[in-house]
Design an enzyme around this catalytic site. Structure first.
Site, PDB file in Angstrom:
ATOM      1  CG  LEU A 104       9.085  -7.422  23.091  1.00 39.52           C
ATOM      2  CD1 LEU A 104       8.874  -6.941  24.514  1.00 39.52           C
ATOM      3  CD2 LEU A 104       7.858  -7.168  22.241  1.00 39.52           C
ATOM      4  CG  HIS A 106      13.291  -1.828  17.384  1.00 41.36           C
ATOM      5  ND1 HIS A 106      13.521  -1.765  18.737  1.00 41.36           N
ATOM      6  CD2 HIS A 106      12.180  -1.099  17.147  1.00 41.36           C
ATOM      7  CE1 HIS A 106      12.584  -1.029  19.296  1.00 41.36           C
ATOM      8  NE2 HIS A 106      11.758  -0.598  18.359  1.00 41.36           N
ATOM      9  CG  MET A 140      18.987  -7.286  22.683  1.00 41.18           C
ATOM     10  SD  MET A 140      19.378  -8.156  24.218  1.00 41.18           S
ATOM     11  CE  MET A 140      18.691  -9.755  23.890  1.00 41.18           C
ATOM     12  CD  GLU A 141      20.572  -6.612  17.095  1.00 41.46           C
ATOM     13  OE1 GLU A 141      19.428  -6.448  16.665  1.00 41.46           O
ATOM     14  OE2 GLU A 141      20.985  -6.029  18.122  1.00 41.46           O
ATOM     15  CG  ASP A 155      25.521 -29.458  16.711  1.00 40.53           C
ATOM     16  OD1 ASP A 155      25.024 -30.517  17.162  1.00 40.53           O
ATOM     17  OD2 ASP A 155      25.545 -29.177  15.505  1.00 40.53           O
TER      18      ASP A 155
END
Length: 185
Positions: A104, A106, A140-141, A155
């Site tokens: 959700l 943008h 969120m970024e 990793d």
């Protein structure tokens, strides 16, 4: 404390498609989840009525690692190569791909991503600052940048330390937008 939402929503009694109220002088915490409509369905917040402003967000996180990993990162390196440089690039790429990963979110015009990784005595510490000039924030970024960088550290070091742990991924501060500036106490 709560993290500011990615967009304002109508009040509980208003329909989901209603336009957002005029900006108030005092930022207010939403009284409900912004990505859930009145019927309880997930929705993308409508930000079309919001002003385009400069916005930033800074997030941090840590990857707890074994002492041998710390030695390798401070010395000759890990078997896969330059772990920190690889994680830095991965984090930047992650920030740019956030809407592809978080359903959700943008799609935003990300103006800049700064990712810092440092080796502490027991961990790799990660900090990401993301900037935009858009209608919604980049929390969120920033969180995605930290998370993807942390996953990349895992990793890169897993051959030496299978017990490495990602921890404390969180927003530290944000600026701009309707809710104004916020920082963790």
């Amino acid at each position: 404390m709560t993290v500011p939402s990615r967009g304002a929503t109508p009040g509980p009694s208003e329909p989901a498609e209603a336009s957002e109220p005029a900006e108030a002088s005092e930022p207010a915490e939403p009284s409900r989840l912004t990505h859930i409509d009145a019927a309880g369905a997930a929705r993308m917040v409508d930000v079309s009525a919001k002003d385009v402003t400069a916005r930033t967000a800074r997030a941090t996180g840590r990857v707890l690692v074994a002492p041998r990993v710390i030695e390798l990162l401070r010395g000759e390196g890990v078997p896969k190569g330059d772990a920190l440089a690889t994680a830095r690039i991965a984090g930047i790429m992650g920030a740019k791909r956030t809407p592809d990963l978080i359903p959700l979110c943008h799609p935003l015009s990300v103006s800049g991503v700064k990712l810092d990784l440092s080796v502490a005595d027991d961990a790799v510490e990660i900090a990401a600052t993301v900037k935009t000039t858009d209608r919604t924030g980049v929390e969120m970024e920033a969180l995605t940048a930290v998370s993807v960088a942390a996953l990349t550290v895992i990793d890169m070091v897993k051959a030496v330390d299978k017990e490495a742990v990602i921890t404390d991924v969180r927003v530290e501060e944000k600026t701009g937008g309707k809710s104004g500036d916020w920082s963790r106490a």
